[in-house]
Scaffold this motif. Structure first.
Motif, short mmCIF file in Angstrom:
data_model
loop_
_atom_site.label_atom_id
_atom_site.label_comp_id
_atom_site.label_asym_id
_atom_site.label_seq_id
_atom_site.Cartn_x
_atom_site.Cartn_y
_atom_site.Cartn_z
N GLY A 81 0.84 -1.21 0.06
CA GLY A 81 0.06 -0.04 0.02
C GLY A 81 1.05 1.05 -0.08
O GLY A 81 2.00 1.04 -0.34
N ASN A 97 -4.87 -6.96 -4.33
CA ASN A 97 -3.47 -6.86 -3.37
C ASN A 97 -2.67 -7.88 -3.82
O ASN A 97 -1.22 -7.65 -3.85
CB ASN A 97 -4.00 -6.92 -1.84
CG ASN A 97 -4.66 -5.62 -1.49
OD1 ASN A 97 -4.40 -4.67 -1.80
ND2 ASN A 97 -5.53 -5.98 -0.45
N SER A 106 -4.42 0.38 1.32
CA SER A 106 -3.83 -0.66 0.73
C SER A 106 -4.22 -0.42 -1.14
O SER A 106 -5.00 0.52 -1.15
CB SER A 106 -4.78 -2.04 0.98
OG SER A 106 -5.92 -2.17 0.77
N TRP A 107 -3.51 -1.33 -1.81
CA TRP A 107 -3.56 -0.83 -3.26
C TRP A 107 -4.97 -1.41 -3.55
O TRP A 107 -5.72 -0.82 -4.62
CB TRP A 107 -2.75 -1.74 -4.00
CG TRP A 107 -1.21 -1.49 -3.96
CD1 TRP A 107 -0.31 -1.97 -3.17
CD2 TRP A 107 -0.72 0.04 -4.55
NE1 TRP A 107 0.71 -1.19 -3.32
CE2 TRP A 107 0.34 0.06 -3.89
CE3 TRP A 107 -1.46 0.85 -4.89
CZ2 TRP A 107 1.45 1.17 -4.32
CZ3 TRP A 107 -0.51 2.09 -5.35
CH2 TRP A 107 0.79 2.05 -4.85
N MET A 164 -0.84 -6.75 -7.14
CA MET A 164 0.22 -5.81 -6.96
C MET A 164 1.37 -5.95 -6.33
O MET A 164 2.51 -5.71 -6.57
CB MET A 164 -0.76 -4.52 -6.19
CG MET A 164 -1.75 -3.80 -7.00
SD MET A 164 -1.40 -3.26 -8.37
CE MET A 164 -0.14 -1.73 -7.85
#
Length: 819
Positions: free
Chosen positions: A161, A212, A194-195, A215
């Protein structure tokens, strides 16, 4: 493939000069060093041999003759030639000559210091320069290590993140400043996204998990791709740990560029990228390489160290200590690591300077405070319970596990690296790194213990559970615990603990397998942290098992005397610490330095005895399976010219059994002291690839006069042709002190006595090889001449000894070749 000629020894004399001279490079090979002739030497000859230096007119001043109207001869004793006495790449330095040269320099400075105030100041500056250099190395290495630690922490968290307050904050720092952070959920705060939350707007559900996951893998692949590309494009020497090569360099071998500026810059950048990618590697070994690069670069600021290879290696020994000091926050352990594991020559002066440099580096790192905990140690622990004598049994079991794992790892890793060298795998280093990274990331993400960085995992495994710990490893049944209690009794494990044990078991298998293929790839890769992680996982699992055994069966004989109900008997974190030491010892075969590093690393000073027991057991078990540590194994794999000081030579062979020439070999190529022309010498240099030539009185007598290096001969002849009038191919070459009268109209002679080593190291043909090997190790010889009744008979080079040792051990003697 580059052939190295690292065994030609030449003692010091005043004709040597260490200025840089790179214009002349000859591809010499000590494989073909000085081949000793197959000519039959008649040792029954009892006639008097000519004197070593024939006295041609004792009234003349040496070097001042005037022959046929030709002015004074250029004598290299009077006027040193640039480049004479320097070394080519992939050569071994001459320790004896370098030390003699430094002693002469020191005597000259001392004698001049009595003549004037300026000379006295110069003498004081010269004496102080070593300490100033240590100060600079400590400051530079500490600053770089602090930057690497901070960058790696930030980039590791970037895979999961980003902080909205500032993208340069890692997860921990982002939530420190948040007012919404609670103690129970200290790792969560609105500022850290977070992504999945940034891209699809949610943190829950399968889509968020997949996002997540994706990524995480993409960031890992990007970091590793950048790391391997930078290494390949700019600094091929920046890959790997660097410790095997540094051990070889400290033994006297020269690898130009290995400790250079580009290597330092690229290794620093790619080390951050490699660690952040999540690969099973550590930054501790490469930090030793980084510190040695700092030491080598800073040596060029001081003439004393720039022009003397032996003095520079004393500095590099201290720099290796600095590397461990900043890697672990263990200055004393760093000094002992350099002494025990890395250094070849470690005088008392170097010990003091290493201590000072490690102190400065540790202070610098503490000032930067990269871990944010105001402590220097990487894994600070605070155990509340002393260990009991009976716990030595499981500690020794951990030592046995560490020894077996270490021996297995070395064999598996060397087999994989050999496969990498000899198959198509070695031709695609970028693809290999990307595949290993992809496998590591895909397998690591689902398991929370492999997803986090290895350092954080070890820190959690070392941790002693308290009431306020939120880790799954600390989710015990706390029903019977009073809040005011300082010591927590042994408690039954909750469901989370059993879940964590299963996850740790899977993490253990994964770490053991993936580290084998990761170490040795074309990215910076250390071995300390992965090895410690394997041991810490095994130790924590055993510790929890012992803790539950003591809780449910405290009436057993082994627990009855010291573990009553409601008492805190077993500390699982201590078992993790002991296991980490055991596995690291099994892989590296460190003992004293390992124990000191471990208690400096954790602050657990009272647990020295368990650490010592595990480290010694680990070494004994690993040595019983295979004698070599991981660094020695990689030195042998790469064919570096390294005589291991820890190995004993116990075979009853003599110098005549190892020396060359063999019976079928060609004749010995020698120079005579006054019977050759420049053309004869140049022809010998052109027709051979030997690194040096013995000088004898005559071919008939074979009485030894000295030894001349090929490089020095080449440079001196070329220099004489340019600077001395009348030197032609028919000019006579003399290695005598006085030049004899020349015939009328003959060209001026060339006097080369100044480049000759007048005291080459010699032993007799009946000297035992174990003594010869000891001489080579302790004096750092490149070559030793063999005589019989004072006459030249043969030669033994460092490579001859390495080949002989390999043959005795049933290994391929041709593997002793720098590759």
């Amino acid at each position: 493939r580059v052939l190295w000629d690292g065994e030609v020894l030449s003692m010091d004399n005043t004709g040597y000069c260490n200025d840089s001279f790179n214009s002349i490079r000859s591809s010499t090979s000590d494989e073909d060093m000085v081949e000793i002739a197959g000519s039959t030497l008649d040792f029954s000859n009892t006639e008097d041999v000519p004197p070593l230096d024939r006295d041609y007119g004792s009234g003349d001043n040496p070097g001042m003759e005037e022959v046929n109207g030709v002015p004074k001869l250029m004598d290299l004793l009077d006027e040193p030639v640039p480049g004479v006495g320097t070394y080519e790449d992939f050569n071994t330095i001459d320790w004896v000559r370098e030390k003699s040269k430094d002693r002469d320099r020191h005597r000259e400075i001392t004698s001049k210091s009595k003549e004037s105030t300026w000379a006295l100041v110069n003498s004081v500056c010269d004496a102080f320069s070593g300490w100033l250099l240590m100060l600079l190395i400590g400051l530079m290495s500490g600053a770089l290590a602090g930057g690497i630690d901070i960058s790696a922490h930030w980039m590791t968290d970037l895979k999961e993140g980003v902080c909205l307050n500032g993208f340069w904050f890692n997860h921990e720092h982002c939530c420190w400043t948040s007012n919404e952070t609670t103690f129970q959920e200290r790792d969560k705060c609105p500022q850290w996204k977070s992504w999945a939350e940034l891209i699809i707007g949610t943190t829950e559900g399968p889509f968020a998990y997949i996002m997540n996951y994706l990524m995480y893998v993409c960031w890992a692949l990007l970091f590793s791709f950048l790391a391997v590309t930078l290494v390949r494009a700019f600094a091929p020497y920046a890959c790997g740990s660097g410790i095997p090569e540094i051990k070889t360099i400290l033994s006297g071998f020269i690898i130009r560029g290995y400790l250079g500026k580009w290597t330092l810059v690229i290794k620093t950048i790619t080390l951050v990228l490699a660690v952040s990618s999540g690969l099973s590697l550590g930054k501790e070994g490469p930090l030793v390489h980084v510190a040695c690069c700092c030491g080598n670069i800073l040596c060029h600021l001081f003439t004393k160290y720039r022009k003397n290879e032996a003095k520079r290696r004393e500095v590099l020994s201290a720099a290796a200590a600095v590397g461990v000091s900043v890697a672990f926050g263990a200055p004393i352990g760093g000094v002992l690591f350099s002494l025990e594991e890395v250094s070849y020559y470690f005088p008392l002066k170097t010990l003091w300077r290493s201590f000072f440099a490690a102190l400065v580096a540790a202070f610098t790192l503490r000032s930067i405070n990269p871990f944010g905990n105001s402590r220097l140690v990487l894994f600070y622990v605070e155990f509340h319970t002393p260990w009991h004598l009976l716990e030595l049994v499981p500690f020794i079991l951990l030592g046995i596990f560490g020894g077996i794992w270490g021996a297995f790892f070395i064999r598996a890793n060397i087999a994989w690296c050999r496969r990498r060298k000899t198959t198509w795998l070695g031709h695609y280093p970028v693809l290999e790194v990307l595949v290993v990274t992809a496998v590591t990331a895909v397998v690591a993400f689902p398991n929370s213990y492999t997803r986090t960085s290895t350092s954080e995992l070890i820190s959690e495994l070392f941790n002693d559970c308290g009431l306020l710990d939120s880790s799954k490893l600390c989710n015990y049944d706390n029903a019977n615990v009073t809040k005011s209690s300082n010591e927590l009794p042994d408690r039954p494990a909750g469901n989370d603990v059993y879940t964590a044990m299963w996850q740790l078991s899977l993490a253990l298998v994964f770490k053991m397998l993936i580290t084998v293929v990761t170490f040795g790839m074309k990215v910076p890769s250390g071995l300390f942290i992965p090895s410690m992680a394997v041991g810490a996982i095994a130790g924590r699992l055993l510790g929890i098992g012992m803790e539950q055994l003591a809780y449910y069966h405290h009436d057993w004989v082994i627990f009855r005397g010291w573990c009553s109900p409601g008492a805190d008997c077993i500390t699982p974190g201590l078992y993790a610490m002991v296991g980490a030491a055991a596995c690291l010892g099994g892989v590296t075969r460190m003992t004293v330095s390992l124990v000191v590093i471990m208690f400096e690393l954790t602050g657990g000073l009272e647990y020295i005895v368990p650490l010592m027991a595990a480290a010694m057991t680990s070494k004994w078990v690993a040595d019983a399976i295979g004698r070599e540590g991981i660094y020695e194994a990689h030195i042998r794999l790469n064919g570096y010219p390294f005589l291991e000081a820890k190995e004993e030579f116990s075979h009853k062979t003599l110098a005549m059994d190892v020396m060359r020439p063999r019976r079928s070999d060609p004749p010995l190529s020698v120079l005579t002291q006054d019977g050759m022309t420049v053309e004869d010498v140049e022809t010998m240099i052109t027709d051979t690839t030997y690194s040096g030539f013995p000088v004898v009185v005559s071919h008939e007598s074979q009485r030894l006069v000295g030894f001349v290096l090929r490089r020095d001969l080449t440079i001196s002849i070329d220099n004489a042709r340019q600077r001395q009038d009348g030197i032609v191919s028919t000019s006579r070459v003399f290695f005598t002190e006085y030049t004899p009268p020349q015939p009328p109209n003959s060209p001026p002679p060339l006097k080369l006595r100044g480049i000759m080593d007048l005291s080459p190291f010699t032993v007799t043909d009946h000297t035992a090889m174990d003594i010869v090997v000891d001489i080579f190790r302790k004096l750092g010889l490149r070559q030793c001449l063999i005589t019989h009744n004072g006459r030249l008979l043969g030669i033994i080079t460092k490579k001859d000894i390495l080949k002989h040792v390999a043959q005795i051990a049933n290994r391929d003697p041709d593997s002793i070749l720098f590759n």
